[in-house]
Design a protein around this motif. Sequence first.
Motif, PDB file in Angstrom:
ATOM      1  N   LYS A 176      38.030 -11.993   7.713  1.00 18.40           N
ATOM      2  CA  LYS A 176      39.417 -11.883   7.269  1.00 18.40           C
ATOM      3  C   LYS A 176      39.912 -13.215   6.717  1.00 18.40           C
ATOM      4  CE  LYS A 176      43.987 -10.454   8.893  1.00 18.40           C
ATOM      5  NZ  LYS A 176      44.213  -9.605   7.729  1.00 18.40           N
ATOM      6  N   GLU A 177      40.519 -13.140   5.535  1.00 16.26           N
ATOM      7  CA  GLU A 177      41.136 -14.262   4.843  1.00 16.26           C
ATOM      8  C   GLU A 177      40.128 -15.326   4.392  1.00 16.26           C
ATOM      9  OE1 GLU A 177      44.736 -15.809   6.485  1.00 16.26           O
ATOM     10  OE2 GLU A 177      45.597 -13.831   6.786  1.00 16.26           O
ATOM     11  N   ASP A 178      38.839 -15.001   4.466  1.00 17.20           N
ATOM     12  CA  ASP A 178      37.823 -15.896   3.907  1.00 17.20           C
ATOM     13  C   ASP A 178      37.621 -15.489   2.454  1.00 17.20           C
ATOM     14  OD1 ASP A 178      35.871 -17.717   3.456  1.00 17.20           O
ATOM     15  OD2 ASP A 178      34.333 -16.693   4.638  1.00 17.20           O
ATOM     16  N   ALA A 179      38.631 -15.768   1.628  1.00 17.78           N
ATOM     17  CA  ALA A 179      38.665 -15.240   0.264  1.00 17.78           C
ATOM     18  C   ALA A 179      37.797 -16.089  -0.653  1.00 17.78           C
ATOM     19  CB  ALA A 179      40.102 -15.205  -0.241  1.00 17.78           C
ATOM     20  N   ARG A 180      36.759 -15.449  -1.191  1.00 19.65           N
ATOM     21  CA  ARG A 180      35.839 -16.124  -2.106  1.00 19.65           C
ATOM     22  C   ARG A 180      35.522 -15.197  -3.274  1.00 19.65           C
ATOM     23  NH1 ARG A 180      30.990 -17.495   1.797  1.00 19.65           N
ATOM     24  NH2 ARG A 180      31.803 -15.763   2.999  1.00 19.65           N
ATOM     25  N   ASP A 181      34.975 -15.773  -4.331  1.00 21.16           N
ATOM     26  CA  ASP A 181      34.517 -14.949  -5.446  1.00 21.16           C
ATOM     27  C   ASP A 181      33.547 -13.905  -4.910  1.00 21.16           C
ATOM     28  OD1 ASP A 181      35.983 -16.665  -7.002  1.00 21.16           O
ATOM     29  OD2 ASP A 181      34.255 -17.737  -7.821  1.00 21.16           O
ATOM     30  N   PHE A 182      33.755 -12.663  -5.280  1.00 21.75           N
ATOM     31  CA  PHE A 182      32.964 -11.581  -4.695  1.00 21.75           C
ATOM     32  C   PHE A 182      32.086 -10.922  -5.755  1.00 21.75           C
ATOM     33  CE2 PHE A 182      37.137  -9.949  -5.864  1.00 21.75           C
ATOM     34  CZ  PHE A 182      36.847  -8.801  -6.567  1.00 21.75           C
ATOM     35  N   VAL A 183      31.017 -10.312  -5.279  1.00 18.66           N
ATOM     36  CA  VAL A 183      30.018  -9.769  -6.184  1.00 18.66           C
ATOM     37  C   VAL A 183      30.457  -8.396  -6.698  1.00 18.66           C
ATOM     38  CG1 VAL A 183      28.621  -8.683  -4.361  1.00 18.66           C
ATOM     39  CG2 VAL A 183      27.534  -9.414  -6.503  1.00 18.66           C
ATOM     40  N   LEU A 184      30.322  -8.204  -7.998  1.00 17.99           N
ATOM     41  CA  LEU A 184      30.596  -6.926  -8.650  1.00 17.99           C
ATOM     42  C   LEU A 184      29.308  -6.119  -8.830  1.00 17.99           C
ATOM     43  CD1 LEU A 184      32.862  -8.346 -11.494  1.00 17.99           C
ATOM     44  CD2 LEU A 184      33.665  -6.996  -9.550  1.00 17.99           C
ATOM     45  N   TRP A 185      28.266  -6.806  -9.247  1.00 19.44           N
ATOM     46  CA  TRP A 185      26.989  -6.148  -9.560  1.00 19.44           C
ATOM     47  C   TRP A 185      25.875  -7.031  -9.019  1.00 19.44           C
ATOM     48  CZ3 TRP A 185      26.310  -1.319 -10.827  1.00 19.44           C
ATOM     49  CH2 TRP A 185      25.082  -0.892 -11.355  1.00 19.44           C
ATOM     50  N   LYS A 186      25.069  -6.488  -8.123  1.00 20.27           N
ATOM     51  CA  LYS A 186      24.096  -7.292  -7.398  1.00 20.27           C
ATOM     52  C   LYS A 186      22.703  -7.205  -8.023  1.00 20.27           C
ATOM     53  CE  LYS A 186      26.078  -6.942  -2.760  1.00 20.27           C
ATOM     54  NZ  LYS A 186      25.711  -6.816  -1.334  1.00 20.27           N
ATOM     55  N   ALA A 187      22.053  -8.339  -8.101  1.00 21.11           N
ATOM     56  CA  ALA A 187      20.628  -8.330  -8.426  1.00 21.11           C
ATOM     57  C   ALA A 187      19.889  -7.654  -7.271  1.00 21.11           C
ATOM     58  CB  ALA A 187      20.123  -9.755  -8.602  1.00 21.11           C
ATOM     59  N   THR A 188      19.009  -6.729  -7.583  1.00 22.30           N
ATOM     60  CA  THR A 188      18.340  -5.968  -6.530  1.00 22.30           C
ATOM     61  C   THR A 188      17.086  -6.674  -6.043  1.00 22.30           C
ATOM     62  OG1 THR A 188      17.315  -4.684  -8.298  1.00 22.30           O
ATOM     63  CG2 THR A 188      19.182  -3.696  -7.177  1.00 22.30           C
ATOM     64  N   LYS A 189      16.827  -6.455  -4.768  1.00 22.01           N
ATOM     65  CA  LYS A 189      15.609  -6.949  -4.143  1.00 22.01           C
ATOM     66  C   LYS A 189      14.514  -5.889  -4.291  1.00 22.01           C
ATOM     67  CE  LYS A 189      18.496  -9.252  -0.683  1.00 22.01           C
ATOM     68  NZ  LYS A 189      18.894  -9.267   0.758  1.00 22.01           N
ATOM     69  N   PRO A 190      13.260  -6.271  -4.082  1.00 22.49           N
ATOM     70  CA  PRO A 190      12.186  -5.260  -4.136  1.00 22.49           C
ATOM     71  C   PRO A 190      12.480  -4.117  -3.163  1.00 22.49           C
ATOM     72  CG  PRO A 190      11.251  -7.460  -4.083  1.00 22.49           C
ATOM     73  CD  PRO A 190      12.732  -7.638  -3.860  1.00 22.49           C
ATOM     74  N   GLU A 191      12.160  -2.915  -3.567  1.00 24.37           N
ATOM     75  CA  GLU A 191      12.331  -1.693  -2.772  1.00 24.37           C
ATOM     76  C   GLU A 191      13.775  -1.208  -2.706  1.00 24.37           C
ATOM     77  OE1 GLU A 191       9.539  -0.242  -1.970  1.00 24.37           O
ATOM     78  OE2 GLU A 191       8.458  -2.018  -2.645  1.00 24.37           O
ATOM     79  N   GLU A 192      14.723  -1.919  -3.332  1.00 28.81           N
ATOM     80  CA  GLU A 192      16.105  -1.441  -3.355  1.00 28.81           C
ATOM     81  C   GLU A 192      16.333  -0.573  -4.592  1.00 28.81           C
ATOM     82  OE1 GLU A 192      18.726  -4.809  -0.989  1.00 28.81           O
ATOM     83  OE2 GLU A 192      18.790  -4.751  -3.182  1.00 28.81           O
ATOM     84  N   PRO A 193      17.248   0.402  -4.509  1.00 29.78           N
ATOM     85  CA  PRO A 193      17.559   1.219  -5.694  1.00 29.78           C
ATOM     86  C   PRO A 193      18.208   0.360  -6.768  1.00 29.78           C
ATOM     87  CG  PRO A 193      19.146   1.642  -3.939  1.00 29.78           C
ATOM     88  CD  PRO A 193      18.076   0.782  -3.347  1.00 29.78           C
ATOM     89  N   THR A 194      17.995   0.721  -8.007  1.00 34.36           N
ATOM     90  CA  THR A 194      18.546  -0.073  -9.107  1.00 34.36           C
ATOM     91  C   THR A 194      19.007   0.837 -10.231  1.00 34.36           C
ATOM     92  OG1 THR A 194      18.113  -1.938 -10.585  1.00 34.36           O
ATOM     93  CG2 THR A 194      16.299  -0.397 -10.236  1.00 34.36           C
ATOM     94  N   TRP A 195      20.030   0.401 -10.946  1.00 30.96           N
ATOM     95  CA  TRP A 195      20.583   1.109 -12.104  1.00 30.96           C
ATOM     96  C   TRP A 195      20.897   0.079 -13.180  1.00 30.96           C
ATOM     97  CZ3 TRP A 195      22.061   1.911  -7.065  1.00 30.96           C
ATOM     98  CH2 TRP A 195      21.919   3.199  -6.530  1.00 30.96           C
ATOM     99  N   ASP A 196      21.111   0.553 -14.405  1.00 35.06           N
ATOM    100  CA  ASP A 196      21.589  -0.330 -15.469  1.00 35.06           C
ATOM    101  C   ASP A 196      22.576   0.433 -16.353  1.00 35.06           C
ATOM    102  OD1 ASP A 196      22.147  -2.143 -17.393  1.00 35.06           O
ATOM    103  OD2 ASP A 196      20.074  -2.513 -18.008  1.00 35.06           O
ATOM    104  N   PRO A 197      23.875   0.334 -16.021  1.00 36.06           N
ATOM    105  CA  PRO A 197      24.894   0.997 -16.837  1.00 36.06           C
ATOM    106  C   PRO A 197      25.412   0.096 -17.957  1.00 36.06           C
ATOM    107  CG  PRO A 197      25.898   0.132 -14.855  1.00 36.06           C
ATOM    108  CD  PRO A 197      24.441  -0.248 -14.795  1.00 36.06           C
ATOM    109  N   GLY A 198      24.527  -0.745 -18.482  1.00 35.10           N
ATOM    110  CA  GLY A 198      24.903  -1.600 -19.596  1.00 35.10           C
ATOM    111  C   GLY A 198      25.285  -3.014 -19.215  1.00 35.10           C
ATOM    112  N   VAL A 199      25.067  -3.392 -17.945  1.00 38.57           N
ATOM    113  CA  VAL A 199      25.396  -4.758 -17.517  1.00 38.57           C
ATOM    114  C   VAL A 199      24.161  -5.464 -16.940  1.00 38.57           C
ATOM    115  CG1 VAL A 199      27.835  -4.295 -17.120  1.00 38.57           C
ATOM    116  CG2 VAL A 199      26.182  -3.892 -15.267  1.00 38.57           C
ATOM    117  N   GLY A 200      22.999  -4.888 -17.165  1.00 38.06           N
ATOM    118  CA  GLY A 200      21.765  -5.426 -16.609  1.00 38.06           C
ATOM    119  C   GLY A 200      21.362  -4.654 -15.371  1.00 38.06           C
ATOM    120  N   PRO A 201      20.082  -4.679 -15.023  1.00 34.80           N
ATOM    121  CA  PRO A 201      19.618  -3.935 -13.858  1.00 34.80           C
ATOM    122  C   PRO A 201      20.193  -4.525 -12.570  1.00 34.80           C
ATOM    123  CG  PRO A 201      17.873  -5.324 -14.717  1.00 34.80           C
ATOM    124  CD  PRO A 201      18.989  -5.400 -15.703  1.00 34.80           C
TER     125      PRO A 201
END
Length: 478
Positions: free
Chosen positions: A177-202
């Motif tokens: 709580k209140e540890d406000a930092r820049d937050f991730v919108l789209w994550k680089a995937t690790k091996p074995e994780e699901p991945t998509w590319d809706p035009g912003v990179g995998p």
Amino acid sequence: MRLYNTLSRREEDFSPSQGNTVRMYACGLTVYARGHIGNFRTFVAVDVLRRALKYEAGYGVREVMNFTDVDDRTILESQKAGVPLRDYTGRYITAYLEDAAALGLETVEDNPRATDPENIQAMGDTIKALEKNGHTYASDGSIYFKISTLPDYGKLARLDHGGIKSGARVDSDKYEKEDARDFVLWKATKPEEPTWDPGVGPGRPGWHIECSAMALRLLGPAPIDIHAGGVDLIFPHHENEIAQSEGATGRQFSRFWFHVEHLMIEEDDRAAEKMSKSLGNVFNLEDIAARGFRPSTLRYLYLGVHYRKQLKFSWTAMAQAEESLRRISDCLARLDHLPAAVPETPASDVAGKLAAAEEAFGKQITDDLNTAAALGIMFDLVRALNTAIDNATLTTRDAEAIRGTFARFDRVLGVLALRRAEEERPPVPVEEIERLIDARRAARLARNFAEGDRIRKDLEARGILLEDTGSATRWKRK
């Protein structure tokens, strides 16, 4: 209708912004495990809001409640189980829908999954709009929201801007709580994780972008009328939804923010604490049933405390809720045995009492969903009706009007019809009854009469009586 708005920290008059239809988004389950009764306190409160908007305020409602089926936890748990992500989360979506029906929640207009292709694409489109408007940066294959580009970041949670850490990144979906930092919108995937590319990179979506994209896709254009959820979502989730949505559109995201307080566990020798999967102190509907309570009792317990106050759950409180609900049901059951009206019977004064109760009930519901006070009005009416029945001043001609008043109460509260449905449903599933009747017949043919008696006694203890008539066996409720 008046509702408390977390954004302004005050009650405000509410009406929809477009026509007569309320556009409402509610954050649903993150489906890595079965929903618990703390989750369902929020969902029942949102259901009461929906009903009040429809049946008291007279609005149409278009409601979206999502399923978060991709985030850090869903991925981790599906990998542990060795099950594909969408299959793993699907089992908990099914369990939610069953529990929601058991608790009498109305079916909402949309239950989107974050991983639905159209929602993944909407996330990509939202991120591209944020990039265009200068709110993002990329690092190590991930895309982040730069909170310094939004001067009013923190307005929902009332964050101290001195504590905002622009330029410091956070990759996890939840943080302190209140540890406000820049937050991730789209994550680089690790091996074995699901991945998509809706035009912003995998990659894969961060938690917060999912709700922004689904809300605007299904309920837009902004602003939507109401965004709802538990108080634990105010920060960071809802604050970040505002940042994303308003950064992408340049318009207010939601006019009203509706938040439901925690359900607390109260035990004899311990201080009350929040129910949470992370604390391991959760109960679900199966646990409620195992203690002999029905879902209608739990729904009644929820209604007895204003949604903006913490609710203390205990088995004693459940027993008290059961007794209160039974008193209402017993009063309505007495209407079946009223004496018939005859020409010389004087008219009762019940019509005035019913009208006054309905008016008072409506005022409490439209004043920020004061269900606790609304139940108090119902009980005042129950006491008056029981006295009138005891004094033989009511007849069958009063019964229809009385039932109509309680039906109008229940359109919003949704607890009496739920109890009736439970009463009509066999306490043992029909399929199981029939299977046990077949097993008993086979045991008796094998002259294993002890086993046949055991099956009969087991069903009787569970509320089912067996009757043997010639070569057939019938069953009925005890």
